[in-house]
Design an enzyme around this catalytic site. Structure first.
Site, PDB file in Angstrom:
ATOM      1  NE  ARG A  83      64.759  87.796   0.812  1.00 53.03           N
ATOM      2  CZ  ARG A  83      66.447  88.197   0.875  1.00 53.03           C
ATOM      3  NH1 ARG A  83      66.527  87.781   0.268  1.00 53.03           N
ATOM      4  NH2 ARG A  83      66.852  87.584   1.760  1.00 53.03           N
ATOM      5  CG  HIS A 129      70.197  90.999   3.714  1.00 50.03           C
ATOM      6  ND1 HIS A 129      69.911  90.353   2.313  1.00 50.03           N
ATOM      7  CD2 HIS A 129      71.600  90.687   2.997  1.00 50.03           C
ATOM      8  CE1 HIS A 129      70.148  90.663   1.192  1.00 50.03           C
ATOM      9  NE2 HIS A 129      71.147  90.717   1.706  1.00 50.03           N
ATOM     10  CD  GLU A 176      73.893  85.960  -0.933  1.00 46.37           C
ATOM     11  OE1 GLU A 176      74.641  87.025  -1.070  1.00 46.37           O
ATOM     12  OE2 GLU A 176      73.231  86.889  -2.372  1.00 46.37           O
ATOM     13  CG  ASN A 316      69.446  85.687  -2.698  1.00 44.51           C
ATOM     14  OD1 ASN A 316      68.369  85.731  -2.643  1.00 44.51           O
ATOM     15  ND2 ASN A 316      70.105  86.384  -2.005  1.00 44.51           N
ATOM     16  CE1 TYR A 318      71.768  89.915  -7.500  1.00 46.68           C
ATOM     17  CE2 TYR A 318      71.865  88.269  -6.172  1.00 46.68           C
ATOM     18  CZ  TYR A 318      71.818  89.446  -7.035  1.00 46.68           C
ATOM     19  OH  TYR A 318      71.088  90.192  -5.708  1.00 46.68           O
ATOM     20  CD  GLU A 386      69.167  88.778  -2.692  1.00 47.19           C
ATOM     21  OE1 GLU A 386      70.518  88.917  -3.494  1.00 47.19           O
ATOM     22  OE2 GLU A 386      69.483  89.373  -1.619  1.00 47.19           O
TER      23      GLU A 386
END
Ligand code: GBH
Length: 483
Positions: A83, A129, A176, A316, A318, A386
């Protein structure tokens, strides 16, 4: 504590795809090579270097001149997917629909895509992005002008589909939107750095930006569906980020509501209009009133028509945090719906062991819960676009290659995906590690390293860390067909 968290190497479907992810400004360098125009990140990092740790993406990983080597590296790691994002000002230097096209920039991405396909690596392409052409910011403040931005974004996207869509079968419009709206147009920590200090109207602008992103996404999905899908047969969607939120005090409904509300404000803000074709979540309307723009009838029809054409949910993810409802609204401007967040709960428990950055805690259970939350709300197959973490001391290559913390983090998060699939019935179809190699980490400059490959920023030498080999090995083990 971390040593009590044990990786079980749980299975994943044989068809599950793994890959790595990057973004143009973070790796390419060559910021004015071969006719590329400036993006807001070139300007932002140069006019006030303290905002990016004194650093910038002028050279970064020099991927623009080393793409062949990087594809070879990925091939040796056995990735299925890569990606990456296209730098808009590399292919339309000034950005607008009547501006010249830079064929050298197009050639770069054509070569990259061909090299990937030669090695059986599937390209997954993000159109945006974070590096909007500075030209569009100068002309009309980019996202703050919905109609102009939408028209220019459609033009740029159409150019990408026309030139690359014969070979690219997975597209992401925006990376995002929450971060673009809040971090770039409210906190001001990311380009273009709109914030109170700049004298901008932060009480309305972040929601105008969000509105522009939603409508520009929907318009491009519509355009792809009507003009390209029949011949190219690709998938298109958007990538949303977000932590999972646990209640700060799980025994108290007020805080359980806060955790739920936080995710609605973070993810539902974009997910409900885009994937459900609905208005903004009612909780957001209640808290923000007219600060949230209204969708016209025509826009509502666009949203409800295009919602089913989003082929996947790009996630995404985390970490996990705690959320609590404040007894009184925070002083000044409250846009959060009366919420505070933290890594420690009411009882002094940390949400998970810390990595090299304080906001990123190891919390795989939260990941599993978020996969469930998203699946229940949107019923779309999830691609984890991600996931990853930085480890301490990684500037030194000797220390960096022995990245046990990252290996464990990845192992635990893959176990969480397995549980979500086999125990909870969530559809998850892919996992892209953030990130292929240490790169320009936005406001942290080169100070925070997320790579599964170490980058020496003096010599630009790439050295795979152990986690890169772990990924290759663990996917080979986990994807054995069930016996
Ligand atoms: C992703 O954003 C980006 O897509 C990617 O480009 C980036 O390299 C990667 O994360 C790693 O950071 O310091 O408490 O204010 C993730 C969203 C936004 C999460 C900023 C961390 C800072 C939290 N990130 N946020 S804090």
């Amino acid at each position: 504590p971390l040593d009590q968290m044990v990786v079980e190497e749980l299975r994943l479907p044989p068809t599950f795809a793994w890959g790595t992810a990057t973004a143009a400004y973070q790796i390419e360098g060559g910021t004015s090579q071969d006719g590329k125009g400036p993006s807001i990140w070139d300007i932002f990092s140069h006019i006030e270097p303290s905002r990016t740790n004194g650093e910038n993406g002028d050279i970064a990983c020099d991927h623009y001149n080393r793409a062949a080597e990087d594809v070879e590296l990925m091939s040796s790691l056995g990735v299925d997917v890569y990606r990456f994002s296209i730098s808009w000002p590399r292919i339309i230097p000034l950005g607008g629909r009547n501006d010249p096209i830079n064929e050298k920039g197009i050639a770069f991405y054509n070569n990259l895509i061909d090299q990937l396909l030669d090695r059986d690596i599937e390209p997954v392409v993000t159109l945006y992005h974070w590096d909007v052409p500075q030209g569009l910011y100068d002309r009309y403040k980019a996202f703050l002008n919905t109609a102009e931005f939408q028209a220019d974004f459609i033009h740029y996207a159409r150019l990408c589909f026309t030139r690359f869509g014969d070979r690219v079968k997975k597209w992401v419009t925006f990376n995002e939107p929450y971060i673009i709206s809040i971090f770039a147009h409210l906190n001001g920590t990311l380009a273009p750095g709109h914030c109170v200090a700049e004298g901008t109207d932060t009480t309305t602008e972040p929601w105008r930006v969000g509105h522009t992103l939603i409508l520009s996404h929907a318009a491009v999905v519509d355009m792809y569906t009507t003009e390209f899908h029949y011949s190219q047969k690709g998938d298109i969607s958007i990538v949303l980020n977000g932590s999972f939120y646990e209640p700060w005090d799980a025994t108290d409904k007020v805080h359980r509501d806060a955790a739920e509300r936080r995710m609605v404000f973070y993810i539902g803000w974009f997910g409900d209009p885009i994937f459900l074709g609905q208005d903004y979540p009612s909780e957001m309307r209640a808290a923000l009133g007219s600060r949230l723009p209204a969708f016209t009838d025509k826009e509502r029809r666009l949203l409800s028509r295009t919602a089913p054409n989003n082929a996947f949910y790009g996630m995404n993810h985390y970490s996990t945090k705690y959320a609590r409802t404040l007894s009184e609204p925070p002083a000044g401007d409250d846009w959060t719906g009366n919420i505070a967040e933290s890594s420690v709960n009411k009882f002094g428990q940390e949400v998970g062991p810390v990595t090299a950055v304080n906001w990123l805690r190891v919390a795989p259970d939260g990941f599993r819960k978020l996969l469930n939350w998203v699946w229940q709300r949107y019923h779309l197959p999830v691609i984890v676009t991600e996931n990853g973490c930085p480890c301490p001391g990684e500037t030194d290559v000797q220390i960096a290659v022995d990245d046990k913390l990252r290996e464990k983090y990845i192992g635990l998060y893959l176990d969480a995906i397995s549980r979500a699939i086999y125990e909870d019935g969530v559809q998850v179809t892919g996992y892209y590690a953030w990130t292929l190699m240490d790169n320009f980490e936005w406001s942290a400059g080169y100070g925070s390293r997320f790579g599964i490959v170490h980058t020496d920023f003096d010599t630009l030498k790439r050295t795979p860390k152990n986690s890169a080999y772990y990924l290759k090995a663990t996917f080979a083990r986990r994807r054995q067909p069930a016996t």
